[in-house]
Design a protein around this motif. Structure first.
Motif, PDB file in Angstrom:
ATOM      1  N   GLU A  12       0.841  -1.209   0.000  1.00 43.71           N
ATOM      2  CA  GLU A  12       0.000   0.000   0.000  1.00 43.71           C
ATOM      3  C   GLU A  12       0.877   1.260   0.000  1.00 43.71           C
ATOM      4  OE1 GLU A  12      -3.531   2.042  -0.192  1.00 43.71           O
ATOM      5  OE2 GLU A  12      -3.166  -0.111  -0.358  1.00 43.71           O
ATOM      6  N   ALA A  13       1.924   1.192   0.730  1.00 45.71           N
ATOM      7  CA  ALA A  13       2.838   2.345   0.798  1.00 45.71           C
ATOM      8  C   ALA A  13       3.485   2.590  -0.563  1.00 45.71           C
ATOM      9  CB  ALA A  13       3.897   2.119   1.884  1.00 45.71           C
ATOM     10  N   ARG A  15       2.275   1.713  -3.465  1.00 48.49           N
ATOM     11  CA  ARG A  15       1.260   2.231  -4.397  1.00 48.49           C
ATOM     12  C   ARG A  15       1.027   3.730  -4.168  1.00 48.49           C
ATOM     13  NH1 ARG A  15      -2.000  -1.485  -3.747  1.00 48.49           N
ATOM     14  NH2 ARG A  15      -3.328  -0.615  -2.090  1.00 48.49           N
ATOM     15  N   LYS A  16       0.997   4.122  -2.909  1.00 50.17           N
ATOM     16  CA  LYS A  16       0.817   5.549  -2.616  1.00 50.17           C
ATOM     17  C   LYS A  16       2.005   6.375  -3.102  1.00 50.17           C
ATOM     18  CE  LYS A  16      -2.210   4.981   1.406  1.00 50.17           C
ATOM     19  NZ  LYS A  16      -2.369   5.219   2.856  1.00 50.17           N
ATOM     20  N   GLN A  17       3.196   5.783  -2.992  1.00 49.47           N
ATOM     21  CA  GLN A  17       4.391   6.483  -3.496  1.00 49.47           C
ATOM     22  C   GLN A  17       4.306   6.664  -5.019  1.00 49.47           C
ATOM     23  OE1 GLN A  17       7.811   4.288  -2.197  1.00 49.47           O
ATOM     24  NE2 GLN A  17       7.649   4.983  -0.043  1.00 49.47           N
ATOM     25  N   GLN A  19       1.567   6.698  -6.825  1.00 52.63           N
ATOM     26  CA  GLN A  19       0.530   7.680  -7.131  1.00 52.63           C
ATOM     27  C   GLN A  19       1.044   9.111  -6.913  1.00 52.63           C
ATOM     28  OE1 GLN A  19      -2.825   6.559  -4.700  1.00 52.63           O
ATOM     29  NE2 GLN A  19      -3.469   4.891  -6.102  1.00 52.63           N
ATOM     30  N   ALA A  20       1.766   9.267  -5.827  1.00 49.73           N
ATOM     31  CA  ALA A  20       2.311  10.596  -5.530  1.00 49.73           C
ATOM     32  C   ALA A  20       3.301  11.019  -6.622  1.00 49.73           C
ATOM     33  CB  ALA A  20       2.988  10.589  -4.156  1.00 49.73           C
TER      34      ALA A  20
END
Length: 212
Positions: A12-13, A15-17, A19-20
């Protein structure tokens, strides 16, 4: 012994990276696109300003050229008016001596056997009336006037008839005639004098003295 590791928070981390990073990349692209648009717009604006300045220079130069053309046209009109006035003065000066030239020329061009009883001048038109021994004498007069005469031209026989002189004791018949001729102006003689043998006004004026 079994060890279990939960990788869900790590994924999840990541994926968030991602996306960011994608959002940051989009933002950077948008900023770069805006910068390009601004640069292109500024360049176009500068080119338009330069072209407008050139158009203004051309418009100013065209207005000055039109003004100079108008001044030249006015100057030409003034020159033509001055030439016309000068020509009118020369014509008036020449017309004052036309009677003298006319009388002298009639003496020169009238053949033997022809007697002029009167002449009438109306501007440049002269009407001659007289008597001749025969029609051949009248024809000779017409040839003289239409040929080498420096002051007379375009003879037109308007009337010719056989008549008897009033004071003739023998009742001899003569030919009575009327001829219209045109007077030449000095400038017309100058234009036609080269190669035609026509006498200039000075020669015509001096001719009677030479004849005396």
């Amino acid at each position: 012994m079994n060890i279990r590791i939960n990788l869900l928070p790590h994924r999840e981390a990541r994926r968030k990276q991602k996306q960011a990073a994608f959002v940051a990349l989009l933002a950077a692209g948008a900023v770069a696109g805006a910068a390009v648009v601004l640069l292109v717009g500024a360049w176009n604006a500068s080119r338009i300003a330069v072209q407008n300045q050139r158009n203004l220079v051309l418009k100013t130069a065209s207005a000055e050229l039109d003004k100079k053309i108008g001044e030249i046209r006015t100057l030409k009109e003034e020159i033509e008016a001055l030439k016309a006035r000068q020509q009118a003065v020369e014509d008036l000066q020449g017309d004052r001596n036309q009677s003298v030239y006319l009388l002298d020329e009639l003496v020169r061009q009238t053949p033997e056997g022809v007697v002029l009883k009167s002449f009438r001048q109306d501007g440049r038109k002269v009407t001659l009336s007289g008597y001749a021994q025969s029609q051949e004498r009248v024809s000779e007069l017409l040839r003289n006037v239409s040929g080498p005469s420096p002051w007379l031209e375009a003879p037109n026989l308007t009337e010719i008839k056989a008549t008897t002189l009033d004071k003739s004791k023998t009742g001899r018949k003569v030919v009575e005639f009327q001829v219209d001729v045109a007077l030449k102006r000095p400038r017309e003689q100058d234009a036609a004098g080269d190669g035609t043998g026509a006498a200039s006004p000075k020669l015509a004026k001096a001719a009677p003295q030479e004849r005396d």
